[in-house]
Design an enzyme around this catalytic site. Structure first.
Site, PDB file in Angstrom:
ATOM      1  N   SER A  26       1.220  -0.985  -0.234  1.00 33.33           N
ATOM      2  CA  SER A  26       0.236   0.231   0.145  1.00 33.33           C
ATOM      3  C   SER A  26       0.840   1.485  -0.419  1.00 33.33           C
ATOM      4  O   SER A  26       0.712   2.018  -0.672  1.00 33.33           O
ATOM      5  CB  SER A  26      -1.077  -0.052   1.571  1.00 33.33           C
ATOM      6  OG  SER A  26      -0.366  -0.068   2.652  1.00 33.33           O
TER       7      SER A  26
ATOM      8  N   MET B 114      10.332  -6.766   4.331  1.00 33.04           N
ATOM      9  CA  MET B 114      10.433  -6.804   5.477  1.00 33.04           C
ATOM     10  C   MET B 114      12.220  -8.086   5.617  1.00 33.04           C
ATOM     11  O   MET B 114      11.700  -9.458   6.187  1.00 33.04           O
ATOM     12  CB  MET B 114       9.322  -7.965   5.977  1.00 33.04           C
ATOM     13  CG  MET B 114       8.340  -6.559   5.865  1.00 33.04           C
ATOM     14  SD  MET B 114       8.395  -5.004   7.275  1.00 33.04           S
ATOM     15  CE  MET B 114       7.914  -5.663   8.296  1.00 33.04           C
ATOM     16  N   ARG B 115      12.474  -7.480   5.667  1.00 30.27           N
ATOM     17  CA  ARG B 115      13.983  -8.359   5.691  1.00 30.27           C
ATOM     18  C   ARG B 115      15.007  -7.143   6.458  1.00 30.27           C
ATOM     19  O   ARG B 115      15.889  -6.265   6.062  1.00 30.27           O
ATOM     20  CB  ARG B 115      15.185  -8.283   3.987  1.00 30.27           C
ATOM     21  CG  ARG B 115      14.101  -9.710   3.479  1.00 30.27           C
ATOM     22  CD  ARG B 115      14.936 -10.461   2.619  1.00 30.27           C
ATOM     23  NE  ARG B 115      16.396 -10.759   2.362  1.00 30.27           N
ATOM     24  CZ  ARG B 115      16.875 -11.467   2.281  1.00 30.27           C
ATOM     25  NH1 ARG B 115      15.938 -12.612   2.999  1.00 30.27           N
ATOM     26  NH2 ARG B 115      18.462 -12.277   2.851  1.00 30.27           N
TER      27      ARG B 115
ATOM     28  N   LEU C 226      18.872  -6.013   6.500  1.00 30.66           N
ATOM     29  CA  LEU C 226      19.679  -5.529   5.501  1.00 30.66           C
ATOM     30  C   LEU C 226      21.174  -5.444   5.431  1.00 30.66           C
ATOM     31  O   LEU C 226      21.822  -5.413   6.879  1.00 30.66           O
ATOM     32  CB  LEU C 226      19.210  -4.190   4.274  1.00 30.66           C
ATOM     33  CG  LEU C 226      18.414  -3.931   4.714  1.00 30.66           C
ATOM     34  CD1 LEU C 226      18.326  -2.414   4.037  1.00 30.66           C
ATOM     35  CD2 LEU C 226      18.019  -5.008   2.851  1.00 30.66           C
TER      36      LEU C 226
ATOM     37  N   HIS D 238       8.523   3.613   8.441  1.00 32.79           N
ATOM     38  CA  HIS D 238       8.594   2.870   9.387  1.00 32.79           C
ATOM     39  C   HIS D 238       7.003   2.839  10.379  1.00 32.79           C
ATOM     40  O   HIS D 238       6.932   4.245  11.051  1.00 32.79           O
ATOM     41  CB  HIS D 238       9.558   2.537  10.588  1.00 32.79           C
ATOM     42  CG  HIS D 238       9.326   2.199  11.959  1.00 32.79           C
ATOM     43  ND1 HIS D 238       9.672   0.244  11.962  1.00 32.79           N
ATOM     44  CD2 HIS D 238       9.319   2.010  13.008  1.00 32.79           C
ATOM     45  CE1 HIS D 238       9.931  -0.372  13.047  1.00 32.79           C
ATOM     46  NE2 HIS D 238       8.980   0.167  13.949  1.00 32.79           N
TER      47      HIS D 238
ATOM     48  N   LEU E  78      19.033  -0.980  12.852  1.00 30.52           N
ATOM     49  CA  LEU E  78      17.719  -1.580  12.571  1.00 30.52           C
ATOM     50  C   LEU E  78      16.605  -0.010  12.889  1.00 30.52           C
ATOM     51  O   LEU E  78      16.735   0.380  14.122  1.00 30.52           O
ATOM     52  CB  LEU E  78      16.717  -2.789  13.287  1.00 30.52           C
ATOM     53  CG  LEU E  78      15.194  -3.417  12.484  1.00 30.52           C
ATOM     54  CD1 LEU E  78      15.076  -3.447  11.494  1.00 30.52           C
ATOM     55  CD2 LEU E  78      14.830  -4.286  14.036  1.00 30.52           C
ATOM     56  N   ASP E  79      15.839   0.406  11.876  1.00 33.76           N
ATOM     57  CA  ASP E  79      14.724   1.725  11.779  1.00 33.76           C
ATOM     58  C   ASP E  79      15.578   2.382  12.871  1.00 33.76           C
ATOM     59  O   ASP E  79      14.657   3.066  13.762  1.00 33.76           O
ATOM     60  CB  ASP E  79      13.835   0.874  13.194  1.00 33.76           C
ATOM     61  CG  ASP E  79      12.708   0.026  12.040  1.00 33.76           C
ATOM     62  OD1 ASP E  79      12.923  -0.093  10.682  1.00 33.76           O
ATOM     63  OD2 ASP E  79      12.479  -1.751  12.939  1.00 33.76           O
TER      64      ASP E  79
ATOM     65  N   GLN F 201      -1.528   7.848   7.639  1.00 32.61           N
ATOM     66  CA  GLN F 201      -0.555   8.901   7.526  1.00 32.61           C
ATOM     67  C   GLN F 201       0.755   8.706   6.742  1.00 32.61           C
ATOM     68  O   GLN F 201       1.873   9.045   6.120  1.00 32.61           O
ATOM     69  CB  GLN F 201      -0.013   9.225   9.111  1.00 32.61           C
ATOM     70  CG  GLN F 201      -1.751   9.732   9.630  1.00 32.61           C
ATOM     71  CD  GLN F 201      -2.276  10.802   8.559  1.00 32.61           C
ATOM     72  OE1 GLN F 201      -1.659  12.306   8.329  1.00 32.61           O
ATOM     73  NE2 GLN F 201      -3.426  11.283   9.469  1.00 32.61           N
TER      74      GLN F 201
HETATM   75  C1  GAR Z   1       3.985  -0.783   6.582  1.00 33.31           C
HETATM   76  O1  GAR Z   1       2.935  -0.262   7.642  1.00 33.31           O
HETATM   77  C2  GAR Z   1       4.833  -0.253   6.976  1.00 33.31           C
HETATM   78  O2  GAR Z   1       5.225   1.436   8.020  1.00 33.31           O
HETATM   79  C3  GAR Z   1       5.796  -1.417   7.622  1.00 33.31           C
HETATM   80  O3  GAR Z   1       5.099  -2.401   6.961  1.00 33.31           O
HETATM   81  C4  GAR Z   1       3.531  -1.815   6.355  1.00 33.31           C
HETATM   82  C5  GAR Z   1       3.905  -2.357   4.425  1.00 33.31           C
HETATM   83  O4  GAR Z   1       2.573  -2.003   4.434  1.00 33.31           O
HETATM   84  N1  GAR Z   1       7.454  -1.403   7.073  1.00 33.31           N
HETATM   85  C6  GAR Z   1       8.109  -2.028   8.533  1.00 33.31           C
HETATM   86  O5  GAR Z   1       7.338  -2.146   9.590  1.00 33.31           O
HETATM   87  C7  GAR Z   1       9.649  -1.398   8.489  1.00 33.31           C
HETATM   88  N2  GAR Z   1      10.827  -2.035   9.987  1.00 33.31           N
HETATM   89  P1  GAR Z   1       2.985  -2.438   2.916  1.00 33.31           P
HETATM   90  O6  GAR Z   1       3.098  -3.027   2.254  1.00 33.31           O
HETATM   91  O7  GAR Z   1       0.874  -1.888   2.454  1.00 33.31           O
HETATM   92  O8  GAR Z   1       3.066  -0.767   2.642  1.00 33.31           O
END
Ligand code: GAR
Length: 211
Positions: free
Chosen positions: A13, A86-87, A89, A105, A140-141, A169
């Site tokens: 998304s 979601m890996r 790096l 994030h 991380l993050d 948001q």
């Molecule tokens: C999102 O909420 C993004 O912030 C999070 O994964 C979701 C992906 O949703 N990312 C993390 O948690 C990274 N640390 P999406 O595939 O619908 O964009």
């Protein structure tokens, strides 16, 4: 024009928000580490080149990341956008894209790094939660914050209802950050922060609850 490659693992998304925001960039490719990622179909329907680089079969994280970098670089990427990629790096991969790789994030960093951020925010009893777009560094993050949005935590919120409010948001601030970078307006300061050139000094306080 800034060439952007978006990395996804799932729903996509945030990727869709980027692709449809009318940004002054060229989206060169969307790359997923999972063939079944729903976002791939969305990208294809929007006419964006897609690629899958599955992590199965690589002897090490470094070996996978080297292959991923090869594919990213084959598209001439100036900017790499992690959008639910979601890996973890490898350090070498992060260094290769230092200053030109950003992530969204779902928390107000540095609070709630990692997973399950909405449930953890509820458990902590915070009254404001939100999301962050930041440059990626090996930790991380972490990494210089470009923009954040805060939302109230409401009575009766579940992790899902709070997460949906945060996601709205994310879809606003991620395109903003990419636009600012494409316009050359984000400066990295020597002490590891960012500065938005030509930005408005105005920002409204968000008080939660209202009383
Ligand atoms: C999102 O909420 C993004 O912030 C999070 O994964 C979701 C992906 O949703 N990312 C993390 O948690 C990274 N640390 P999406 O595939 O619908 O964009």
């Amino acid at each position: 024009m800034t060439k952007v490659v978006v990395l996804i693992s799932g729903r996509g998304s945030n990727m869709e928000a980027l692709l449809t925001a009318g940004l002054p960039v060229e989206f060169a490719a969307v790359i997923s580490n999972k063939a079944e990622a729903k976002g791939l179909q969305i990208a294809r329907e929007l006419g964006i080149h897609t690629a899958v680089v599955e992590h199965k079969g690589y002897p090490s994280r470094e070996a996978y990341d080297a292959k991923l970098a090869e594919v990213i670089d084959s598209h001439g990427a100036d900017l790499v956008c992690l959008a639910g990629f979601m890996r973890i790096l490898s350090e070498g991969f992060v260094q290769r894209y230092a200053g030109r790789m950003i992530n969204v994030h779902p928390s107000l960093l540095p609070a709630f790094t990692g997973l399950d951020t909405h449930a953890r925010a509820l458990a902590a009893g915070v009254k404001l939660h939100g999301c962050t777009v930041h440059f990626v560094t090996p930790q991380l993050d972490a990494g210089p914050i470009i923009v954040q949005a805060a939302v109230p935590v409401l009575d009766g919120d579940s992790a899902d209802s709070l997460g949906a409010r945060v996601l709205d948001q994310e879809h606003r601030i991620y395109p903003l950050a990419v636009r600012w970078i494409a316009e050359g307006r984000i400066a990295l300061t020597a002490d590891g922060r960012t500065h938005l050139q030509g930005g408005s000094p105005q920002a409204a306080a968000l008080i939660s609850p209202q009383g």
